[in-house]
Design a protein around this motif. Structure first.
Motif, PDB file in Angstrom:
ATOM      1  N   VAL A  51       0.848  -1.201   0.000  1.00 35.37           N
ATOM      2  CA  VAL A  51       0.000   0.000   0.000  1.00 35.37           C
ATOM      3  C   VAL A  51       0.881   1.247   0.000  1.00 35.37           C
ATOM      4  O   VAL A  51       0.701   2.157  -0.810  1.00 35.37           O
ATOM      5  N   LEU A  52       1.861   1.291   0.902  1.00 32.30           N
ATOM      6  CA  LEU A  52       2.742   2.455   0.988  1.00 32.30           C
ATOM      7  C   LEU A  52       3.558   2.629  -0.295  1.00 32.30           C
ATOM      8  O   LEU A  52       3.740   3.746  -0.781  1.00 32.30           O
ATOM      9  N   PHE A  53       4.033   1.512  -0.850  1.00 28.63           N
ATOM     10  CA  PHE A  53       4.808   1.578  -2.096  1.00 28.63           C
ATOM     11  C   PHE A  53       3.942   2.092  -3.247  1.00 28.63           C
ATOM     12  O   PHE A  53       4.363   2.961  -4.015  1.00 28.63           O
ATOM     13  N   THR A  54       2.731   1.572  -3.365  1.00 26.67           N
ATOM     14  CA  THR A  54       1.828   1.997  -4.436  1.00 26.67           C
ATOM     15  C   THR A  54       1.542   3.493  -4.320  1.00 26.67           C
ATOM     16  O   THR A  54       1.531   4.213  -5.322  1.00 26.67           O
ATOM     17  N   LEU A  55       1.323   3.969  -3.107  1.00 23.04           N
ATOM     18  CA  LEU A  55       1.093   5.404  -2.903  1.00 23.04           C
ATOM     19  C   LEU A  55       2.332   6.222  -3.271  1.00 23.04           C
ATOM     20  O   LEU A  55       2.218   7.340  -3.765  1.00 23.04           O
ATOM     21  N   SER A  56       3.523   5.656  -3.072  1.00 15.38           N
ATOM     22  CA  SER A  56       4.751   6.386  -3.397  1.00 15.38           C
ATOM     23  C   SER A  56       4.878   6.634  -4.891  1.00 15.38           C
ATOM     24  O   SER A  56       5.550   7.572  -5.317  1.00 15.38           O
ATOM     25  N   ARG A  57       4.236   5.818  -5.694  1.00 19.44           N
ATOM     26  CA  ARG A  57       4.321   5.939  -7.148  1.00 19.44           C
ATOM     27  C   ARG A  57       3.129   6.675  -7.759  1.00 19.44           C
ATOM     28  O   ARG A  57       3.074   6.876  -8.961  1.00 19.44           O
ATOM     29  N   ALA A  58       2.204   7.071  -6.923  1.00 20.52           N
ATOM     30  CA  ALA A  58       0.974   7.711  -7.407  1.00 20.52           C
ATOM     31  C   ALA A  58       1.229   9.167  -7.778  1.00 20.52           C
ATOM     32  O   ALA A  58       1.976   9.857  -7.085  1.00 20.52           O
ATOM     33  N   PRO A  59       0.594   9.624  -8.853  1.00 18.14           N
ATOM     34  CA  PRO A  59       0.704  11.046  -9.198  1.00 18.14           C
ATOM     35  C   PRO A  59       0.169  11.905  -8.052  1.00 18.14           C
ATOM     36  O   PRO A  59      -0.914  11.649  -7.531  1.00 18.14           O
ATOM     37  N   GLY A  60       0.949  12.865  -7.621  1.00 13.69           N
ATOM     38  CA  GLY A  60       0.526  13.724  -6.511  1.00 13.69           C
ATOM     39  C   GLY A  60       0.605  13.045  -5.158  1.00 13.69           C
ATOM     40  O   GLY A  60       0.226  13.613  -4.152  1.00 13.69           O
ATOM     41  N   GLY A  61       1.063  11.785  -5.131  1.00 11.78           N
ATOM     42  CA  GLY A  61       1.250  11.080  -3.864  1.00 11.78           C
ATOM     43  C   GLY A  61      -0.007  10.568  -3.203  1.00 11.78           C
ATOM     44  O   GLY A  61       0.027  10.135  -2.063  1.00 11.78           O
ATOM     45  N   GLU A  62      -1.142  10.610  -3.918  1.00 16.12           N
ATOM     46  CA  GLU A  62      -2.377  10.112  -3.316  1.00 16.12           C
ATOM     47  C   GLU A  62      -3.199   9.376  -4.368  1.00 16.12           C
ATOM     48  O   GLU A  62      -3.050   9.611  -5.565  1.00 16.12           O
ATOM     49  N   LEU A  63      -4.022   8.477  -3.878  1.00 15.86           N
ATOM     50  CA  LEU A  63      -4.909   7.705  -4.745  1.00 15.86           C
ATOM     51  C   LEU A  63      -6.270   7.577  -4.096  1.00 15.86           C
ATOM     52  O   LEU A  63      -6.388   7.527  -2.870  1.00 15.86           O
ATOM     53  N   ARG A  64      -7.274   7.473  -4.935  1.00 12.02           N
ATOM     54  CA  ARG A  64      -8.591   7.081  -4.438  1.00 12.02           C
ATOM     55  C   ARG A  64      -8.485   5.620  -4.003  1.00 12.02           C
ATOM     56  O   ARG A  64      -7.743   4.845  -4.595  1.00 12.02           O
ATOM     57  N   LEU A  65      -9.225   5.271  -2.995  1.00 12.40           N
ATOM     58  CA  LEU A  65      -9.183   3.910  -2.459  1.00 12.40           C
ATOM     59  C   LEU A  65      -9.449   2.895  -3.563  1.00 12.40           C
ATOM     60  O   LEU A  65      -8.766   1.877  -3.659  1.00 12.40           O
ATOM     61  N   ARG A  66     -10.416   3.167  -4.434  1.00  9.36           N
ATOM     62  CA  ARG A  66     -10.744   2.207  -5.502  1.00  9.36           C
ATOM     63  C   ARG A  66      -9.570   2.041  -6.472  1.00  9.36           C
ATOM     64  O   ARG A  66      -9.344   0.972  -6.994  1.00  9.36           O
ATOM     65  N   ASP A  67      -8.808   3.125  -6.721  1.00  7.43           N
ATOM     66  CA  ASP A  67      -7.650   3.036  -7.607  1.00  7.43           C
ATOM     67  C   ASP A  67      -6.491   2.304  -6.934  1.00  7.43           C
ATOM     68  O   ASP A  67      -5.755   1.568  -7.578  1.00  7.43           O
ATOM     69  N   LEU A  68      -6.338   2.513  -5.648  1.00  5.17           N
ATOM     70  CA  LEU A  68      -5.331   1.789  -4.878  1.00  5.17           C
ATOM     71  C   LEU A  68      -5.623   0.295  -4.929  1.00  5.17           C
ATOM     72  O   LEU A  68      -4.718  -0.526  -5.066  1.00  5.17           O
ATOM     73  N   ASN A  69      -6.891  -0.048  -4.894  1.00  9.96           N
ATOM     74  CA  ASN A  69      -7.314  -1.448  -4.884  1.00  9.96           C
ATOM     75  C   ASN A  69      -7.071  -2.160  -6.209  1.00  9.96           C
ATOM     76  O   ASN A  69      -6.924  -3.379  -6.239  1.00  9.96           O
ATOM     77  N   GLU A  70      -6.997  -1.409  -7.313  1.00 11.40           N
ATOM     78  CA  GLU A  70      -6.884  -2.029  -8.639  1.00 11.40           C
ATOM     79  C   GLU A  70      -5.698  -2.966  -8.781  1.00 11.40           C
ATOM     80  O   GLU A  70      -5.799  -4.002  -9.418  1.00 11.40           O
ATOM     81  N   GLY A  71      -4.554  -2.597  -8.241  1.00  9.82           N
ATOM     82  CA  GLY A  71      -3.366  -3.411  -8.432  1.00  9.82           C
ATOM     83  C   GLY A  71      -3.091  -4.404  -7.330  1.00  9.82           C
ATOM     84  O   GLY A  71      -2.029  -5.009  -7.297  1.00  9.82           O
ATOM     85  N   MET A  72      -4.034  -4.591  -6.425  1.00 10.89           N
ATOM     86  CA  MET A  72      -3.800  -5.454  -5.280  1.00 10.89           C
ATOM     87  C   MET A  72      -4.742  -6.651  -5.291  1.00 10.89           C
ATOM     88  O   MET A  72      -5.874  -6.540  -5.723  1.00 10.89           O
TER      89      MET A  72
END
Length: 161
Positions: A51-72
């Protein structure tokens, strides 16, 4: 009637596709067991680190929960509970996006970013230790390119649902 895209694609070799998948899956299981046994995780689980790694690569450093969930590979309800626990430990923050009162934005805190970097450096060293000796650099590049193509191709293959 077949679609034009279907006509241009060669028919898959079913047996070879199954054997390739099985090899990929078994390699991943073997490596994941080794990674999980590493002593680098401290009080983070591999999924929390992801989760922390995925957020580190996100544009602007944040993601919607549903977008965070896509790759997991985790149900969104489980991810929601995990994000709640990470927030309770001061590693992420949650907020409501201005354009969607039902959505949730997730962002790493400075402590979460620090923990992700520290754990990530140790994790990269173990990846190099376990994966690097198995294949020379040229083959690692080829494997990376093949797996990226396989992942990206999924968007063009219709779901069977």
């Amino acid at each position: 009637m077949t679609s034009p895209d279907h006509e241009t694609r060669p028919a898959p070799d079913v047996r070879l596709a199954a054997e390739a998948w099985e090899s990929l899956f078994r390699a991943q299981v073997t490596l994941m067991r080794r990674f999980q046994a590493d002593d680098i995780w401290r009080d983070l689980s591999m999924r929390e680190y992801d989760v922390l790694f995925t957020l580190s690569r996100a544009p602007g450093g944040e993601l919607r929960l549903r977008d965070l969930n896509e790759g997991m590979l985790i149900a969104q309800s489980s991810l929601s509970r995990m994000v709640e626990r990470l927030e309770g430990r001061g590693l992420v923050t949650r907020s409501v996006p201005p354009d969607d009162a039902r959505g949730t934005l997730v962002r790493r805190t400075p402590d979460g970013a620090r923990r992700q970097r520290e754990t990530g450096l140790a994790h990269v060293r173990t990846i190099a230790e376990y994966v690097g000796p198995a294949l020379p650099g040229e083959e690692l590049e080829h494997l990376r390119d093949l797996l990226d193509r396989l992942r990206l191709a999924q968007a063009d293959i219709p779901d069977r649902r």
